[in-house]
Design an enzyme around this catalytic site. Structure first.
Site, mmCIF file in Angstrom:
data_model
loop_
_atom_site.group_PDB
_atom_site.id
_atom_site.type_symbol
_atom_site.label_atom_id
_atom_site.label_comp_id
_atom_site.label_asym_id
_atom_site.label_seq_id
_atom_site.Cartn_x
_atom_site.Cartn_y
_atom_site.Cartn_z
ATOM 1 N N ASN A 107 84.571 15.696 33.529
ATOM 2 C CA ASN A 107 83.043 15.853 33.914
ATOM 3 C C ASN A 107 82.905 14.700 35.119
ATOM 4 O OD1 ASN A 107 82.755 17.178 31.775
ATOM 5 N ND2 ASN A 107 81.803 15.440 30.437
ATOM 6 N N HIS A 153 48.641 33.195 65.597
ATOM 7 C CA HIS A 153 47.895 34.343 64.656
ATOM 8 C C HIS A 153 48.601 35.874 65.418
ATOM 9 C CE1 HIS A 153 44.802 32.029 63.102
ATOM 10 N NE2 HIS A 153 44.663 31.242 64.281
ATOM 11 N N SER A 274 72.264 53.652 65.208
ATOM 12 C CA SER A 274 71.956 54.264 64.251
ATOM 13 C C SER A 274 72.845 55.680 63.925
ATOM 14 C CB SER A 274 70.495 55.098 64.273
ATOM 15 O OG SER A 274 70.095 55.890 63.426
ATOM 16 N N LYS A 280 69.071 54.825 69.216
ATOM 17 C CA LYS A 280 68.746 53.593 68.724
ATOM 18 C C LYS A 280 69.456 52.516 68.952
ATOM 19 C CE LYS A 280 65.759 52.286 65.847
ATOM 20 N NZ LYS A 280 65.548 52.617 64.613
ATOM 21 N N ASN A 282 69.707 48.511 67.458
ATOM 22 C CA ASN A 282 68.682 47.747 66.472
ATOM 23 C C ASN A 282 69.221 46.287 66.459
ATOM 24 O OD1 ASN A 282 67.546 50.356 65.242
ATOM 25 N ND2 ASN A 282 69.286 50.552 64.143
ATOM 26 N N GLU A 287 67.709 40.379 62.202
ATOM 27 C CA GLU A 287 67.218 40.960 61.023
ATOM 28 C C GLU A 287 68.063 40.077 59.691
ATOM 29 O OE1 GLU A 287 66.199 45.357 60.835
ATOM 30 O OE2 GLU A 287 67.645 44.942 62.495
ATOM 31 N N TYR A 314 76.654 15.401 30.901
ATOM 32 C CA TYR A 314 77.290 16.627 31.144
ATOM 33 C C TYR A 314 77.245 17.831 30.205
ATOM 34 C CZ TYR A 314 80.244 20.398 32.642
ATOM 35 O OH TYR A 314 80.859 21.479 32.873
HETATM 36 N N1 ARG Z 1 84.455 23.777 35.052
HETATM 37 C C1 ARG Z 1 83.926 22.776 34.742
HETATM 38 C C2 ARG Z 1 82.682 22.472 35.566
HETATM 39 O O1 ARG Z 1 82.652 22.925 36.487
HETATM 40 C C3 ARG Z 1 84.474 21.333 34.717
HETATM 41 C C4 ARG Z 1 83.935 20.368 33.808
HETATM 42 C C5 ARG Z 1 84.340 20.873 32.326
HETATM 43 N N2 ARG Z 1 83.944 19.632 31.320
HETATM 44 C C6 ARG Z 1 83.762 19.885 30.083
HETATM 45 N N3 ARG Z 1 83.284 19.067 29.438
HETATM 46 N N4 ARG Z 1 84.223 21.228 29.591
HETATM 47 O O2 ARG Z 1 81.514 22.004 35.331
#
Ligand code: ARG
Length: 453
Positions: A107, A153, A274, A280, A282, A287, A314
């Protein structure tokens, strides 16, 4: 990695859903940088001996080399970039690899990696923007004498310098670049050391980690640290707004390159033909500048929808933050150099622009003429309006009315009223800072050059 409490292995279909290695392998460089810093921090906290630290760092360098040379062999169990690197590190250096993750969670690890990645992405995007800004300056400087109709405009409004129109995009891009810099400063907060959500229990020196990885500060709250994706949302907003600016330039150039306008001609290198209509040519590049902005907006809305309603700290949903981020980075990487190329190679058809100017676009200058002779602007506006109506009734251009006609409408009109019908003079009258007067535009370009120096 987490199998200890499980009695059977993961379902195949779920494994595919759960896995992120297919896209988050792109974090390998950031992940390994983070791990090297973390190994150093673990040694400083006496969790690793110096020899163990060196072994881990050597091994990580070898894994990085495998990614860089595209020889890293992923295995079916590699759930994400973090587990893939740890698995490979174990194969290369043995059981000591199992010490690297001490006190760390994926995390705080992924949050750190992604910040490092965004930092690099911001720098690259800023460079690409600056190159496009240079192209705008070059084109503006080499066409300072070209007049064109300015529109509001999408109706002919007042004569302007072509360079003034082109430079208007410089300033949009300048704000984009500044916004990215603001975001980079806010993103410069280290999450590593937040653990899974509660913090690190093993005496990790987070200030040391921040310095080692180039972060300006450490996060103040571990719960916030593992779930804060504001920096991605900000980057995606910056990308979406930059995309909107490129899209508007795209729309202008698509329009101006059409046969109905013919103000500019796109270089063959940036146009396509085209398959059916042989004649053409383009303007696909511009675009696509217009079209790509749609997916940048989509990337931003994906992330905002993802964040809304998440419970604290998380959640696995957050794994979905990466694909929109990578998509935006790749989209801008592909798009910005092409737009710069289009601008650099653009042919400017000064005659067509000049031919699109008509005398009624000087109506404001006529009103200004009366104002200089003491007429209140509201009256001047009405009187010039009467002149426009008279010309329309007669089916002639405003400039075809005689000095006598003008005098009949307002006695303040003198014989010199006919001098007003000069487009270059109209432009030259607007030398206010930020105006379309040639000197003002020259100064604008000088200031623009200072900004990107
Ligand atoms: N692959 C996970 C992500 O991108 C990594 C973290 C995973 N954490 C966990 N507690 N499963 O979020």
């Amino acid at each position: 990695m987490w199998g200890g409490r499980f009695s059977k292995s993961i379902d195949d279909a779920f494994a595919r859903l759960n896995a992120s290695f297919g896209f988050d392998w792109r974090l390998y460089d950031a992940d390994i940088r983070g791990s090297i810093a973390y190994a150093n921090a673990l040694a400083r906290a006496n969790i690793l001996t110096d020899a163990e630290r060196d072994t881990l760092i050597d091994g990580l360098a070898r894994v990085k080399q495998e990614f860089a040379t595209q020889t890293f062999a992923a295995k079916p169990g590699d759930e994400d970039i973090h587990t893939a690197i740890e698995r490979r590190l174990g194969e290369l250096v043995g059981t000591v690899a199992g010490k690297l993750h001490t006190g760390r969670s994926r995390n705080d690890q992924v949050a750190t990696d992604t910040r490092l990645f965004v930092h690099d992405a911001i720098r690259n995007t800023q460079h690409a923007i600056r190159d496009l800004q240079r192209a705008l300056i070059e084109k503006s400087e080499s066409h300072l004498d070209v007049l064109m109709p300015g529109y509001t405009h999408l109706q002919r409004a007042q004569p302007i310098l072509f360079s003034h129109w082109l430079m208007s995009y410089f300033w949009m891009l300048e704000r984009d670049r500044a916004r990215l810099a603001d975001g980079a400063a806010r993103a410069s907060v280290l999450p590593l050391g937040a653990g899974a959500l509660a913090g690190n229990a093993l005496g990790i020196d987070r200030e040391f980690l921040a310095r080692a990885l180039g972060f300006a500060r450490v996060s103040e709250n571990s719960i916030d640290a593992v779930s804060d994706r504001d920096f991605i949302a900000e980057f995606l907003f910056d990308a979406a707004l930059l995309g909107a600016h490129l899209s508007r330039l795209g729309e202008d150039l698509v329009l101006y390159s059409s046969a109905e306008f013919e103000f500019v001609t796109m270089d063959d290198a940036y146009a396509t033909g085209s398959s059916l209509m042989p004649q053409k040519k383009n303007p696909d590049a511009m675009e696509l500048a217009r079209g790509k902005s749609a997916r940048l907006i989509g990337d931003l809305t994906t992330l905002l929808a993802l964040l809304k309603g998440l419970p604290s700290s998380y959640d696995k949903d957050l794994q979905e933050d990466k694909e929109p981020l990578f998509d935006a980075v790749d989209t801008l990487d592909a798009l910005l150099p092409v737009v710069a190329g289009v601008v650099r190679t653009l042919r400017v058809n000064a005659d067509a622009m000049r031919a699109a100017l008509d005398a009624s676009m000087l109506a404001t200058d006529l009103a200004d003429y009366l104002v200089r002779r003491g007429v209140p602007f509201r009256d001047a506006h009405r009187q010039v309006g009467e002149a426009v109506r008279l010309a329309e009734q007669r089916g002639v251009a405003l400039s075809d009315l005689s000095a006598e006609d003008f005098k009949n409408i307002a006695p303040e009109f003198g014989a010199d009223v006919k001098d007003v019908f000069d487009f270059a003079r109209s432009v030259a009258a607007r030398e206010v800072i930020g105006g379309t007067g040639p000197n003002a535009v020259r100064q604008q370009i000088a200031r623009a050059k200072q900004r990107i120096a």
